[in-house]
Design a protein around this motif. Structure first.
Motif, PDB file in Angstrom:
ATOM      1  N   SER A   1      23.696  56.759  63.393  1.00  0.00           N
ATOM      2  CA  SER A   1      24.349  57.933  62.803  1.00  0.00           C
ATOM      3  C   SER A   1      23.527  58.448  61.620  1.00  0.00           C
ATOM      4  N   TYR A   2      23.738  59.694  61.303  1.00  0.00           N
ATOM      5  CA  TYR A   2      23.111  60.312  60.126  1.00  0.00           C
ATOM      6  C   TYR A   2      23.430  59.479  58.888  1.00  0.00           C
ATOM      7  N   ASP A   3      24.697  59.047  58.762  1.00  0.00           N
ATOM      8  CA  ASP A   3      25.091  58.272  57.580  1.00  0.00           C
ATOM      9  C   ASP A   3      24.279  56.985  57.473  1.00  0.00           C
ATOM     10  N   ARG A   4      24.108  56.314  58.614  1.00  0.00           N
ATOM     11  CA  ARG A   4      23.336  55.067  58.623  1.00  0.00           C
ATOM     12  C   ARG A   4      21.849  55.353  58.336  1.00  0.00           C
ATOM     13  N   ALA A   5      21.338  56.417  58.955  1.00  0.00           N
ATOM     14  CA  ALA A   5      19.927  56.783  58.735  1.00  0.00           C
ATOM     15  C   ALA A   5      19.688  57.062  57.250  1.00  0.00           C
ATOM     16  N   ARG A   6      20.708  57.640  56.614  1.00  0.00           N
ATOM     17  CA  ARG A   6      20.598  57.954  55.183  1.00  0.00           C
ATOM     18  C   ARG A   6      20.501  56.662  54.363  1.00  0.00           C
ATOM     19  N   GLU A   7      21.296  55.672  54.767  1.00  0.00           N
ATOM     20  CA  GLU A   7      21.230  54.372  54.064  1.00  0.00           C
ATOM     21  C   GLU A   7      19.857  53.723  54.255  1.00  0.00           C
ATOM     22  N   VAL A   8      19.369  53.746  55.517  1.00  0.00           N
ATOM     23  CA  VAL A   8      18.063  53.132  55.804  1.00  0.00           C
ATOM     24  C   VAL A   8      16.978  53.826  54.978  1.00  0.00           C
ATOM     25  N   ALA A   9      17.018  55.159  54.957  1.00  0.00           N
ATOM     26  CA  ALA A   9      16.016  55.915  54.198  1.00  0.00           C
ATOM     27  C   ALA A   9      16.073  55.543  52.718  1.00  0.00           C
ATOM     28  N   ALA A  10      17.293  55.415  52.188  1.00  0.00           N
ATOM     29  CA  ALA A  10      17.446  55.070  50.767  1.00  0.00           C
ATOM     30  C   ALA A  10      16.871  53.678  50.494  1.00  0.00           C
ATOM     31  N   GLU A  11      17.144  52.737  51.424  1.00  0.00           N
ATOM     32  CA  GLU A  11      16.584  51.380  51.265  1.00  0.00           C
ATOM     33  C   GLU A  11      15.057  51.420  51.216  1.00  0.00           C
ATOM     34  N   LYS A  12      14.467  52.382  51.908  1.00  0.00           N
ATOM     35  CA  LYS A  12      12.996  52.494  51.954  1.00  0.00           C
ATOM     36  C   LYS A  12      12.464  53.389  50.832  1.00  0.00           C
ATOM     37  N   GLY A  13      13.355  53.782  49.922  1.00  0.00           N
ATOM     38  CA  GLY A  13      12.900  54.594  48.783  1.00  0.00           C
ATOM     39  C   GLY A  13      12.892  56.086  49.044  1.00  0.00           C
ATOM     40  N   HIS A  14      13.628  56.539  50.074  1.00  0.00           N
ATOM     41  CA  HIS A  14      13.669  57.982  50.358  1.00  0.00           C
ATOM     42  C   HIS A  14      15.107  58.489  50.388  1.00  0.00           C
ATOM     43  N   ALA A  15      15.781  58.328  49.266  1.00  0.00           N
ATOM     44  CA  ALA A  15      17.182  58.766  49.174  1.00  0.00           C
ATOM     45  C   ALA A  15      17.264  60.288  49.237  1.00  0.00           C
ATOM     46  N   PHE A  16      18.340  60.796  49.823  1.00  0.00           N
ATOM     47  CA  PHE A  16      18.601  62.240  49.807  1.00  0.00           C
ATOM     48  C   PHE A  16      20.106  62.449  49.815  1.00  0.00           C
ATOM     49  N   GLU A  17      20.507  63.636  49.419  1.00  0.00           N
ATOM     50  CA  GLU A  17      21.932  63.984  49.298  1.00  0.00           C
ATOM     51  C   GLU A  17      22.590  64.080  50.669  1.00  0.00           C
TER      52      GLU A  17
ATOM     53  N   VAL B   1      12.668  56.198  58.540  1.00  0.00           N
ATOM     54  CA  VAL B   1      13.624  55.683  59.532  1.00  0.00           C
ATOM     55  C   VAL B   1      12.898  55.470  60.867  1.00  0.00           C
ATOM     56  N   SER B   2      12.070  56.426  61.228  1.00  0.00           N
ATOM     57  CA  SER B   2      11.307  56.339  62.489  1.00  0.00           C
ATOM     58  C   SER B   2      10.445  55.075  62.522  1.00  0.00           C
ATOM     59  N   LEU B   3       9.881  54.710  61.367  1.00  0.00           N
ATOM     60  CA  LEU B   3       9.011  53.525  61.310  1.00  0.00           C
ATOM     61  C   LEU B   3       9.781  52.219  61.516  1.00  0.00           C
TER      62      LEU B   3
ATOM     63  N   ILE C   1      19.280  60.190  66.170  1.00  0.00           N
ATOM     64  CA  ILE C   1      20.096  60.234  64.956  1.00  0.00           C
ATOM     65  C   ILE C   1      21.222  61.228  65.273  1.00  0.00           C
ATOM     66  N   THR C   2      22.458  60.773  65.144  1.00  0.00           N
ATOM     67  CA  THR C   2      23.606  61.570  65.593  1.00  0.00           C
ATOM     68  C   THR C   2      24.438  62.050  64.404  1.00  0.00           C
ATOM     69  N   ASP C   3      25.330  62.992  64.684  1.00  0.00           N
ATOM     70  CA  ASP C   3      26.382  63.391  63.750  1.00  0.00           C
ATOM     71  C   ASP C   3      25.859  63.935  62.417  1.00  0.00           C
ATOM     72  N   TYR C   4      25.062  64.981  62.515  1.00  0.00           N
ATOM     73  CA  TYR C   4      24.534  65.629  61.313  1.00  0.00           C
ATOM     74  C   TYR C   4      25.633  66.441  60.629  1.00  0.00           C
ATOM     75  N   PRO C   5      25.561  66.529  59.314  1.00  0.00           N
ATOM     76  CA  PRO C   5      26.514  67.395  58.597  1.00  0.00           C
ATOM     77  C   PRO C   5      26.339  68.851  59.034  1.00  0.00           C
ATOM     78  N   LEU C   6      27.422  69.574  59.018  1.00  0.00           N
ATOM     79  CA  LEU C   6      27.387  70.992  59.385  1.00  0.00           C
ATOM     80  C   LEU C   6      26.403  71.770  58.515  1.00  0.00           C
ATOM     81  N   THR C   7      26.297  71.377  57.241  1.00  0.00           N
ATOM     82  CA  THR C   7      25.397  72.091  56.325  1.00  0.00           C
ATOM     83  C   THR C   7      23.926  71.952  56.723  1.00  0.00           C
TER      84      THR C   7
END
Ligand code: 4AD
Ligand code: MG
Length: 434
Positions: A283-299, A312-314, A322-328
């Motif tokens: 999920s997008y939410d999980r991908a966001r956590e993984v990215a943050a763990e790798k030093g690439h946090a985003f809103e 995340v790809s690496l 990656i599923t369930d993107y925010p509407l924004t």
């Protein structure tokens, strides 16, 4: 000996055919070197490469002299005898006994030193596409496209066409190329999706293969301004059905390249592994956590930034969603979850190895009032979408679809550093020639 339509042998037919047979071959001199009284030429045709030898002191001394004069990229016709030779590429060689120059070539400008400059190579792309890596890439691209034709045809999808001059932005106004259309403003199409949707009540399952245009102001290894897109749309299909089509399609492309183009993958130094089905879904939410763990946090709500997507790809060994993107982070037409109105039923298909997005897809809003409300809430010009909206008044069932970039997919499959190598004549921010 299998031959082409003209009764001639091809490089590929010679390598796969009988030895000790006489053949006539036409092609281009790709390489040449002399060892004592022997001249070896590597001859290229549309099917591949075959080695040809010219011996000094044969029955016709003019043959060796003519071979000596051959310059790189001269177009020739020759006849000779096929012999087994384990030292030759492909294990066979043609011992020439006749040679005709069909079209001479001047001194070849793409020397080893000149080839070190990528911009020079692309300035000379009309010539440099003859190089072994460019040739291997284009043959792989042919298989990627061929796999799509076979996949959709065997499953009853109709191939449609759509206009290139359009009036509406499918993927937002910021990447539209405007053109003057008899005094009116028109745009080059970003995606044929709306035309596919309109075709559904007529054809139910459709696909399309045509160029898409994006005024991408970013200079990156994954953006072209003109690229080819394979898009597909299906009626009575939800987002889960849509994901299955995408993973089967990509998987069939990989299988076909591995089956038919292993030599070309080798030329490119690419080890391609057949991915297992189904692909992982993150999920997008999980991908966001993984990215943050790798030093690439985003809103939350932002589209996933390139560097975060790359991180995340690496973490993955095979393509995944990656599923369930925010509407924004998505276009206006996306359907959201009834219990999560800010999350869309959408996904990106992501290639591993840091490559990133290959496809985007989702379920569309099929209800008129909902779509009207979305257009209003996003302050979009309802006029531009009038026919798209009207579809929703005449039997528009739930439907979903996606678009996958041909050059991005070829880039990943062929293991290319830059997307421009996946295009015969790439168009980028800084290049519109040759
Ligand atoms: O993600 P995109 O913008 O999605 C759409 O256009 C949808 N309307 C497709 C659909 O649902 N029918 O573009 C789809 C794909 C991307 O995932 C990417 O592979 C490719 O098109 N793409 C590009 N390829 C090269 N250069 C660009 N500038 C690209 N923009 C998109
Ligand atoms: Mg996308």
């Amino acid at each position: 000996m299998p031959t082409d339509d003209g009764g001639r042998a091809t490089a590929a037919s010679i390598l796969s055919g009988e030895s000790n047979s006489r053949v006539t071959l036409r092609g281009w001199v790709a390489r040449k070197h002399t060892v004592g009284g022997l001249i070896f030429a590597l001859v290229r045709d549309g099917s591949g490469y075959v080695q040809v030898s010219f011996k000094k002191g044969g029955s016709d001394p003019r043959l060796f002299e003519a071979a000596k004069e051959l310059t790189l990229e001269t177009a020739i016709t020759l006849s000779g005898e096929v012999r087994d030779d384990p030292r030759a590429p492909g294990g066979k060689e043609v011992a020439a006994h006749a040679l005709e120059v069909v079209a001479p070539a001047e001194s070849w400008p793409i020397t080893k030193t000149a080839a070190k400059s990528a911009s020079y190579i692309f300035d000379k792309r009309h010539l440099s596409i003859r190089g072994p890596k460019a040739v291997a890439t284009m043959r792989i691209r042919t298989e990627v496209i061929g796999a799509a034709f076979d996949y959709f045809r065997s499953r009853g999808y109709h191939l449609i066409s759509a206009p290139t001059f359009v009036q509406a932005a499918v993927e937002g106004g910021s990447t539209l190329f405007a053109v003057d259309y008899f005094g009116k403003k028109a745009y080059l199409s970003q995606s044929a999706q709306f035309y596919e949707e309109a075709s559904l009540p007529a054809l139910e399952k459709v696909w399309i293969f045509q160029p898409a245009f994006r005024a991408e102001k970013s200079k990156t290894p994954k953006h072209l301004t003109e690229f080819w897109m394979i898009e597909s749309e299906q009626a009575f299909a939800d987002q889960q059905d849509n994901l299955r089509v995408q993973e089967e399609l990509l998987s069939s492309m990989v299988a076909r390249v591995i089956r038919n183009r292993s030599a070309d993958l080798k030329t490119l130094g690419r080890t391609l592994i057949q991915p297992d089905l189904p692909f992982a879904r993150i999920s997008y939410d999980r991908a966001r956590e993984v990215a943050a763990e790798k030093g690439h946090a985003f809103e939350w709500g932002e589209d996933i930034p390139t560097e975060a997507e790359r991180a995340v790809s690496l973490t993955q060994k095979a393509p995944f969603f990656i599923t369930d993107y925010p509407l924004t982070a998505r276009s206006f037409y996306h359907m959201t979850y009834p219990d999560r109105p800010d999350v869309t039923k959408s996904a990106d298909l992501i290639a591993p190895e840091g490559i990133g997005e290959l496809a985007t897809g989702g379920q569309r809003i099929n209800d008129h009032a909902q779509l009207m409300e979305r257009i209003r809430s996003q302050d979009l010009p309802a006029d531009s979408f009038s026919w798209y909206l009207e579809l929703r008044r005449f039997g528009m069932p739930p439907h979903s679809g996606f678009g996958i970039g041909v050059e991005r997919t070829t880039r990943w499959i062929a293991g290319l550093r830059h997307i421009r190598s996946a295009s015969l004549f790439p168009r980028t921010l800084s290049r519109i020639s040759p």
